[in-house]
Design a protein around this motif. Structure first.
Motif, PDB file in Angstrom:
ATOM      1  N   LEU A   1     -43.197 -41.407-150.298  1.00 31.27           N
ATOM      2  CA  LEU A   1     -43.646 -40.122-150.840  1.00 31.27           C
ATOM      3  C   LEU A   1     -44.859 -39.624-150.065  1.00 31.27           C
ATOM      4  O   LEU A   1     -45.796 -40.375-149.816  1.00 31.27           O
ATOM      5  CB  LEU A   1     -44.036 -40.279-152.309  1.00 31.27           C
ATOM      6  N   THR A   2     -44.835 -38.351-149.719  1.00 29.70           N
ATOM      7  CA  THR A   2     -45.966 -37.733-149.031  1.00 29.70           C
ATOM      8  C   THR A   2     -46.333 -36.436-149.745  1.00 29.70           C
ATOM      9  O   THR A   2     -45.481 -35.547-149.900  1.00 29.70           O
ATOM     10  CB  THR A   2     -45.626 -37.422-147.562  1.00 29.70           C
ATOM     11  N   LEU A   3     -47.588 -36.340-150.176  1.00 31.51           N
ATOM     12  CA  LEU A   3     -48.062 -35.141-150.864  1.00 31.51           C
ATOM     13  C   LEU A   3     -48.559 -34.134-149.828  1.00 31.51           C
ATOM     14  O   LEU A   3     -49.504 -34.408-149.097  1.00 31.51           O
ATOM     15  CB  LEU A   3     -49.191 -35.503-151.826  1.00 31.51           C
ATOM     16  N   LYS A   4     -47.903 -32.980-149.778  1.00 29.45           N
ATOM     17  CA  LYS A   4     -48.289 -31.925-148.848  1.00 29.45           C
ATOM     18  C   LYS A   4     -49.242 -30.912-149.489  1.00 29.45           C
ATOM     19  O   LYS A   4     -50.102 -30.357-148.815  1.00 29.45           O
ATOM     20  CB  LYS A   4     -47.044 -31.196-148.340  1.00 29.45           C
ATOM     21  N   ARG A   5     -49.038 -30.676-150.786  1.00 29.50           N
ATOM     22  CA  ARG A   5     -49.879 -29.707-151.483  1.00 29.50           C
ATOM     23  C   ARG A   5     -49.857 -30.029-152.966  1.00 29.50           C
ATOM     24  O   ARG A   5     -48.782 -30.295-153.529  1.00 29.50           O
ATOM     25  CB  ARG A   5     -49.381 -28.279-151.246  1.00 29.50           C
TER      26      ARG A   5
ATOM     27  N   GLY B   1     -46.983 -26.813-155.705  1.00 26.05           N
ATOM     28  CA  GLY B   1     -47.159 -28.075-154.998  1.00 26.05           C
ATOM     29  C   GLY B   1     -45.952 -28.403-154.133  1.00 26.05           C
ATOM     30  O   GLY B   1     -44.870 -27.833-154.303  1.00 26.05           O
ATOM     31  N   GLN B   2     -46.156 -29.312-153.198  1.00 25.21           N
ATOM     32  CA  GLN B   2     -45.044 -29.721-152.323  1.00 25.21           C
ATOM     33  C   GLN B   2     -45.136 -31.211-152.024  1.00 25.21           C
ATOM     34  O   GLN B   2     -46.208 -31.733-151.691  1.00 25.21           O
ATOM     35  CB  GLN B   2     -45.036 -28.935-151.017  1.00 25.21           C
ATOM     36  N   VAL B   3     -44.001 -31.883-152.137  1.00 21.45           N
ATOM     37  CA  VAL B   3     -43.907 -33.316-151.865  1.00 21.45           C
ATOM     38  C   VAL B   3     -42.701 -33.562-150.963  1.00 21.45           C
ATOM     39  O   VAL B   3     -41.611 -33.024-151.210  1.00 21.45           O
ATOM     40  CB  VAL B   3     -43.758 -34.129-153.167  1.00 21.45           C
ATOM     41  N   GLN B   4     -42.908 -34.364-149.936  1.00 23.99           N
ATOM     42  CA  GLN B   4     -41.817 -34.812-149.076  1.00 23.99           C
ATOM     43  C   GLN B   4     -41.400 -36.222-149.507  1.00 23.99           C
ATOM     44  O   GLN B   4     -42.253 -37.085-149.710  1.00 23.99           O
ATOM     45  CB  GLN B   4     -42.249 -34.820-147.617  1.00 23.99           C
TER      46      GLN B   4
END
Length: 356
Positions: free
Chosen positions: A153-157, A166-169
């Protein structure tokens, strides 16, 4: 078709999400009536509709009733399809709950998947990004038993209520071998503890007061107080997050600020959560492995492992919530599993086994 009553047990969105996930996993069509019947606004809200649409996207399902406010749904999935997906909630609804809907079937797909999620990342009444990354994903990695970690999991926003955005990859790597269940009976020796305050769009003094009040209540040192990395343009929003790392499990607890609620009250509420978990010690002197929310989320992952390999597995938790009981009941409708829950003082033991 498996027919479910959405008013049973906790009567909320958990029934829908677990049913969607396991319908895709098993290929069994399902129907739900009285969706979220025990909530002030029954039926499908935006985040629940997003869960339905995401499950449909990864399985090519035939769906009826997928409309805002609908209290009835019929869902007939096809085979799960790995791939690159984007799932968006045009509000601050929890994107993390969408992930937990599609994760179980994509774990069992024949190839990796990449997902972009947009919406809320830190929401009341839902697991936040930090919880999934630091508590949930490491336990899932242990189920993979030495294989590559299934969930990254990577939190972008950051995304807070009411703006969202918000945005998560997410990268999901299905294990080559079936998941391996294990017993999780104690949290083990403490290793570290810290608090992190997120307060984008708010004065820095809000985070400072929250951290200082929590540290004073818990007896934590200055180095255990951290300011989160949320940018000012990601607010306004406020979350106070405490992470307790133990030998066998890491737990994450969160409280949210709101208009009219002081920083000290936010810290006091989080302190109560932490102390409740710390006090959950059994007759043998061992602390419960999981807090109430992680226990609820762990049940489905553990069930998949027992279903794949057979046998049984156990875990302990500090509280048996209605969410946990309801989740086990829904799981048992789709998978040949039996659950038992025994409460022994401040610690409960949950057992799941494959039915013969």
């Amino acid at each position: 078709m498996i027919e479910l009553d959405g008013s049973q047990g906790e009567g909320g969105g958990q029934i829908l999400r677990t049913a969607l996930a396991l319908s895709v996993v098993t290929g069994q069509p399902m129907g739900i009536d009285r969706i979220r019947a025990k909530r002030p606004k029954p039926g499908l809200m935006r985040q629940h509709l997003a869960c339905v649409q995401a499950a449909q996207a990864i399985s090519g399902a035939q769906v009826t009733g997928a409309e805002l406010g609908s209290q009835q749904l019929r869902f007939a999935p096809g085979p799960v399809r790995a791939g690159d997906y984007t799932f968006s909630i045009a509000s601050a609804g929890s994107a993390m709950l969408v992930l937990q809907t599609v994760l179980p079937p994509l774990l069992l797909a024949d190839a990796p998947s990449d997902i972009t999620l947009t919406g809320g990342t830190h929401n009341p009444m839902a697991p936040c990004f930090h919880f999934l990354r630091d508590a949930y994903a490491p336990l899932l990695a242990r189920l993979a038993a030495g294989q590559p970690a299934p969930l990254a999991l990577t939190l972008k926003r950051h995304g807070f209520y009411p703006a969202g955005g918000g945005q998560v990859q997410v990268h999901i790597t299905p294990p080559a071998q079936p998941l391996q269940a294990f017993d999780l009976m104690a949290r083990g020796a403490p290793r570290s503890a810290h608090a992190e305050a997120l307060s984008p769009g708010l004065p820095r003094t809000v985070a400072t007061r929250e951290l200082q009040a929590l540290a004073q209540a818990m007896g934590w040192a200055p180095e255990q107080q951290r300011y989160g990395s949320a940018r000012q343009d990601e607010g306004p929003g406020n979350a106070l997050i405490a992470t307790l790392a133990h030998e066998h499990v890491t737990e994450v607890f969160t409280e949210y600020g709101a208009r009219g609620v002081s920083a000290e009250e936010v810290a006091a509420r989080l302190t109560t959560q932490l102390r409740d978990y710390q006090r959950s010690v059994g007759d043998d002197g061992g602390g419960a492995a999981l807090g109430p929310h992680l226990a609820d989320q762990w049940a489905l992952l553990l069930a998949l492992a027992v279903w794949q390999r057979g046998g049984q597995a156990r875990f302990t938790c500090s509280e048996v919530t209605e969410h946990l009981r309801t989740n086990t009941e829904v799981i048992a409708r789709f998978l040949p599993l039996a659950w038992s829950i025994a409460q022994g003082g401040a610690v409960a033991e949950v057992l799941v086994r494959r039915r013969v």
